[in-house]
Design an enzyme around this catalytic site. Structure first.
Site, PDB file in Angstrom:
ATOM      1  N   HIS A  16     -12.118   0.315   4.182  1.00  0.00           N
ATOM      2  CA  HIS A  16     -11.407  -0.966   4.147  1.00  0.00           C
ATOM      3  C   HIS A  16     -11.824  -1.814   2.937  1.00  0.00           C
ATOM      4  O   HIS A  16     -10.997  -2.506   2.345  1.00  0.00           O
ATOM      5  CB  HIS A  16     -11.705  -1.719   5.448  1.00  0.00           C
ATOM      6  CG  HIS A  16     -10.634  -2.685   5.814  1.00  0.00           C
ATOM      7  ND1 HIS A  16      -9.454  -2.311   6.415  1.00  0.00           N
ATOM      8  CD2 HIS A  16     -10.563  -4.025   5.647  1.00  0.00           C
ATOM      9  CE1 HIS A  16      -8.709  -3.377   6.608  1.00  0.00           C
ATOM     10  NE2 HIS A  16      -9.357  -4.431   6.152  1.00  0.00           N
ATOM     11  N   ARG A  66       5.413  -2.879 -12.660  1.00  0.00           N
ATOM     12  CA  ARG A  66       5.283  -1.563 -12.006  1.00  0.00           C
ATOM     13  C   ARG A  66       4.520  -0.590 -12.901  1.00  0.00           C
ATOM     14  O   ARG A  66       3.569   0.054 -12.465  1.00  0.00           O
ATOM     15  CB  ARG A  66       6.679  -1.004 -11.681  1.00  0.00           C
ATOM     16  CG  ARG A  66       6.662   0.321 -10.925  1.00  0.00           C
ATOM     17  CD  ARG A  66       8.030   0.965 -10.870  1.00  0.00           C
ATOM     18  NE  ARG A  66       8.533   1.364 -12.178  1.00  0.00           N
ATOM     19  CZ  ARG A  66       8.140   2.449 -12.847  1.00  0.00           C
ATOM     20  NH1 ARG A  66       7.234   3.246 -12.335  1.00  0.00           N
ATOM     21  NH2 ARG A  66       8.657   2.740 -14.038  1.00  0.00           N
ATOM     22  N   ILE A 110       2.445  -2.008  -2.049  1.00  0.00           N
ATOM     23  CA  ILE A 110       1.616  -0.917  -2.585  1.00  0.00           C
ATOM     24  C   ILE A 110       1.967   0.384  -1.843  1.00  0.00           C
ATOM     25  O   ILE A 110       2.072   0.380  -0.607  1.00  0.00           O
ATOM     26  CB  ILE A 110       0.112  -1.224  -2.416  1.00  0.00           C
ATOM     27  CG1 ILE A 110      -0.225  -2.563  -3.087  1.00  0.00           C
ATOM     28  CG2 ILE A 110      -0.753  -0.106  -3.005  1.00  0.00           C
ATOM     29  CD1 ILE A 110      -1.640  -3.035  -2.857  1.00  0.00           C
ATOM     30  N   ASN A 132      -7.071   3.062   2.531  1.00  0.00           N
ATOM     31  CA  ASN A 132      -8.015   2.572   3.545  1.00  0.00           C
ATOM     32  C   ASN A 132      -8.670   3.728   4.285  1.00  0.00           C
ATOM     33  O   ASN A 132      -9.879   3.739   4.500  1.00  0.00           O
ATOM     34  CB  ASN A 132      -7.282   1.688   4.562  1.00  0.00           C
ATOM     35  CG  ASN A 132      -7.091   0.277   4.046  1.00  0.00           C
ATOM     36  OD1 ASN A 132      -7.830  -0.170   3.174  1.00  0.00           O
ATOM     37  ND2 ASN A 132      -6.104  -0.412   4.565  1.00  0.00           N
ATOM     38  N   GLU A 192      -0.234  -5.547   2.513  1.00  0.00           N
ATOM     39  CA  GLU A 192      -0.254  -5.046   1.131  1.00  0.00           C
ATOM     40  C   GLU A 192       1.030  -5.402   0.400  1.00  0.00           C
ATOM     41  O   GLU A 192       1.443  -4.750  -0.534  1.00  0.00           O
ATOM     42  CB  GLU A 192      -0.537  -3.537   1.135  1.00  0.00           C
ATOM     43  CG  GLU A 192       0.631  -2.595   1.364  1.00  0.00           C
ATOM     44  CD  GLU A 192       1.250  -2.611   2.749  1.00  0.00           C
ATOM     45  OE1 GLU A 192       1.098  -3.604   3.481  1.00  0.00           O
ATOM     46  OE2 GLU A 192       1.932  -1.625   3.073  1.00  0.00           O
TER      47      GLU A 192
HETATM   48  N1  LIG Z   1      -8.054  -3.222   3.208  1.00  0.00           N
HETATM   49  C1  LIG Z   1      -7.062  -3.914   3.712  1.00  0.00           C
HETATM   50  N2  LIG Z   1      -6.023  -3.261   4.287  1.00  0.00           N
HETATM   51  C2  LIG Z   1      -4.993  -3.980   4.774  1.00  0.00           C
HETATM   52  C3  LIG Z   1      -4.972  -5.385   4.730  1.00  0.00           C
HETATM   53  N3  LIG Z   1      -3.804  -5.799   5.291  1.00  0.00           N
HETATM   54  C4  LIG Z   1      -3.157  -4.712   5.678  1.00  0.00           C
HETATM   55  N4  LIG Z   1      -3.837  -3.590   5.367  1.00  0.00           N
HETATM   56  C5  LIG Z   1      -3.513  -2.185   5.603  1.00  0.00           C
HETATM   57  O1  LIG Z   1      -2.362  -1.839   4.887  1.00  0.00           O
HETATM   58  C6  LIG Z   1      -1.838  -0.629   5.461  1.00  0.00           C
HETATM   59  C7  LIG Z   1      -0.337  -0.677   5.397  1.00  0.00           C
HETATM   60  O2  LIG Z   1       0.109   0.583   5.773  1.00  0.00           O
HETATM   61  P1  LIG Z   1       1.629   0.964   5.972  1.00  0.00           P
HETATM   62  O3  LIG Z   1       2.421  -0.267   6.352  1.00  0.00           O
HETATM   63  O4  LIG Z   1       1.697   2.132   6.881  1.00  0.00           O
HETATM   64  O5  LIG Z   1       2.155   1.313   4.552  1.00  0.00           O
HETATM   65  P2  LIG Z   1       1.632   2.322   3.432  1.00  0.00           P
HETATM   66  O6  LIG Z   1       0.510   3.171   3.879  1.00  0.00           O
HETATM   67  O7  LIG Z   1       1.369   1.464   2.241  1.00  0.00           O
HETATM   68  O8  LIG Z   1       2.860   3.225   3.196  1.00  0.00           O
HETATM   69  P3  LIG Z   1       4.197   2.890   2.444  1.00  0.00           P
HETATM   70  O9  LIG Z   1       4.337   1.390   2.429  1.00  0.00           O
HETATM   71  O10 LIG Z   1       5.252   3.532   3.237  1.00  0.00           O
HETATM   72  O11 LIG Z   1       4.061   3.446   1.064  1.00  0.00           O
HETATM   73  C8  LIG Z   1      -2.405  -0.557   6.857  1.00  0.00           C
HETATM   74  O12 LIG Z   1      -3.323   0.500   6.929  1.00  0.00           O
HETATM   75  C9  LIG Z   1      -3.142  -1.872   7.049  1.00  0.00           C
HETATM   76  O13 LIG Z   1      -4.309  -1.745   7.825  1.00  0.00           O
HETATM   77  C10 LIG Z   1      -6.088  -6.037   4.134  1.00  0.00           C
HETATM   78  O14 LIG Z   1      -6.180  -7.259   4.039  1.00  0.00           O
HETATM   79  N5  LIG Z   1      -7.099  -5.262   3.643  1.00  0.00           N
END
Ligand SMILES: Nc1nc2c(ncn2[C@@H]2O[C@H](COP(=O)(O)OP(=O)(O)OP(=O)(O)O)[C@@H](O)[C@H]2O)c(=O)[nH]1
Length: 405
Positions: A285, A336, A273, A280, A314
């Site tokens: 969250h 997509r 995603i 978040n 994600e």
């Molecule tokens: N709400 C929620 N957030 C999650 C979960 N697992 C991971 N995350 C969040 O997913 C986010 C992933 O962020 P990044 O890896 O920086 O990636 P991104 O913001 O999607 O950016 P890009 O991938 O570069 O587009 C983090 O803020 C994690 O805290 C979950 O089970 N629930």
């Protein structure tokens, strides 16, 4: 939103239908109970005493305390049946015990729905067990007091029965039918493992007490019931290990298992995603969790026969068996586009993460996808790595696109 790929063993129809079929088979066989040797009879009578404690233990182990409580109640009721209900029902104290047990059992099984899913030895579990114990003591006192009176008039006036069908008064049969219906409705409404466990418990205790005149009915019905509870718990443990609890689709462990057996032509897609952290950070969250559930359900629905997994965070993985890289592009583009066009209506919890403060907002999300087939790559882990590299390129090219190796 629920995922679309629920296996048959976890579907509401299976959870409702399989105990019903077994109950019908049991009822059909009631007249044909084979002559058992005394050793087999002792074994059959002992089985519920062995199987229900195992169900209590496993329920605790797999965090299914409501199933444990149901197993405790059934174990106690089986003990009462074997200890105090082996004499003719014409005896006043036996009749009273039988009536009270038939009345209290479905009510207590209904109460379990209201209890939180905590361990047995927490406040709610201990309180409930204390209430059961209090009922046991009060019932014993009431039975020994009332046994001195002739209650046959009261029995006939208020608890009309059909002795040809059942020794149970019609009012209590109706109570059983109402509670079985309620448990069944809960299975179709929310389909939780404990809904299934309580449905099974009520159904088989109803059969036992309604058809009480048949020899060995309690041992046979309670054994079937305990086996079904154990199957339910084993199913739960499988779910805990292999199904992602948030999205309801198979998790990383399932993916690792599947990868061990991949062969022939196949392709792997990694989906991530875009800017999920922003979600978040902006909406909280819980909103992030809603989005993860939604994306999982869209992918699972669109992926058709391909297997979808939550890789972690994600990220999602799709395995296309029997498909070369080029054959997967159209479907991935469809996924997509489907996600980016989805009009998201989500509850934004803002800073204070309570439902009361939540407001509905409309927005869109996008995903980036990397794809790799296994052509010229010798193992599934390298294919997945190649798909991950393609995903990285999709991100750096500006996101919201599918890139192949
Ligand atoms: N709400 C929620 N957030 C999650 C979960 N697992 C991971 N995350 C969040 O997913 C986010 C992933 O962020 P990044 O890896 O920086 O990636 P991104 O913001 O999607 O950016 P890009 O991938 O570069 O587009 C983090 O803020 C994690 O805290 C979950 O089970 N629930």
């Amino acid at each position: 939103m629920q995922p679309f790929s629920i296996p048959l063993s976890r579907s509401a129809f299976f959870r409702f239908g399989s105990p019903i079929l077994l109950a019908l088979a049991l009822l059909a066989g009631l007249h044909r109970v084979p002559q058992l040797s005394s050793t087999s009879e002792v074994l059959l009578i002992s089985l519920p005493y062995i199987l229900f404690p195992v169900a209590v233990f496993l329920g605790e182990l797999f965090n299914q305390s409501r199933t444990s409580l149901a197993a405790i109640i059934l174990l106690l009721s089986y003990y009462i049946i074997q200890t105090w209900l082996q004499s003719p029902l014409s005896i006043q104290s036996t009749k009273l015990t039988y009536t009270l047990l038939s009345l209290l059992l479905p009510l207590n099984l209904l109460i379990i729905h209201r209890l939180p899913e905590r361990r047995l030895l927490t406040r709610s579990g201990i309180l409930f067990l204390f209430i059961i114990f209090a009922q046991f003591i009060c019932s014993s006192v009431a039975i020994s007091y009332l046994s001195a009176f002739d209650l046959s008039m009261v029995w006939q006036k208020y608890l009309i029965g059909f002795p040809l069908i059942s020794r149970l008064p019609v009012a209590i049969i109706l109570l059983f039918i109402a509670s079985i219906t309620l448990h069944a409705m809960l299975i179709f409404k929310r389909n939780q493992p404990h809904d299934h466990a309580l449905f099974i418990s009520t159904l088989f205790s109803a059969i036992t007490l309604t058809f009480f005149q048949f020899p060995m009915i309690s041992s046979v019905a309670y054994t079937v019931c305990s086996l079904l509870l154990l199957t339910n718990l084993i199913n739960c443990s499988h779910e805990l290990a292999y199904i992602d609890q948030l999205t309801g689709i198979p998790g990383r462990r399932s993916l690792d298992t599947e990868m061990k057996y991949l062969g022939g032509t196949y392709s792997i897609a990694m989906i991530d995603i875009d800017h999920f952290k922003k979600f978040n950070d902006t909406y909280g969250h819980k909103t992030g969790d809603d989005v993860l559930r939604l994306v999982a359900s869209i992918i699972a629905k669109e992926a058709n026969l391909a297997k979808v997994y939550r890789y972690g965070g994600e990220e999602f993985t799709i395995i296309f068996k029997g498909k070369a890289q080029a054959d997967c592009m159209r479907l991935l583009e469809q996924i997509r586009k489907g996600i980016s066009a989805y009009p998201l209506k989500i509850l934004a919890h803002q800073n204070n993460e309570t439902t009361k403060d939540a407001q509905t907002i409309s927005t869109n999300i996008t995903v980036s996808i990397g794809l790799s087939g296994n052509h010229n790559i010798d193992n599934p882990h390298s294919v997945l790595k190649a798909a991950d590299k393609a995903l990285y390129r999709a991100k750096s090219n500006g996101r919201n696109q599918v890139v192949q190796r």
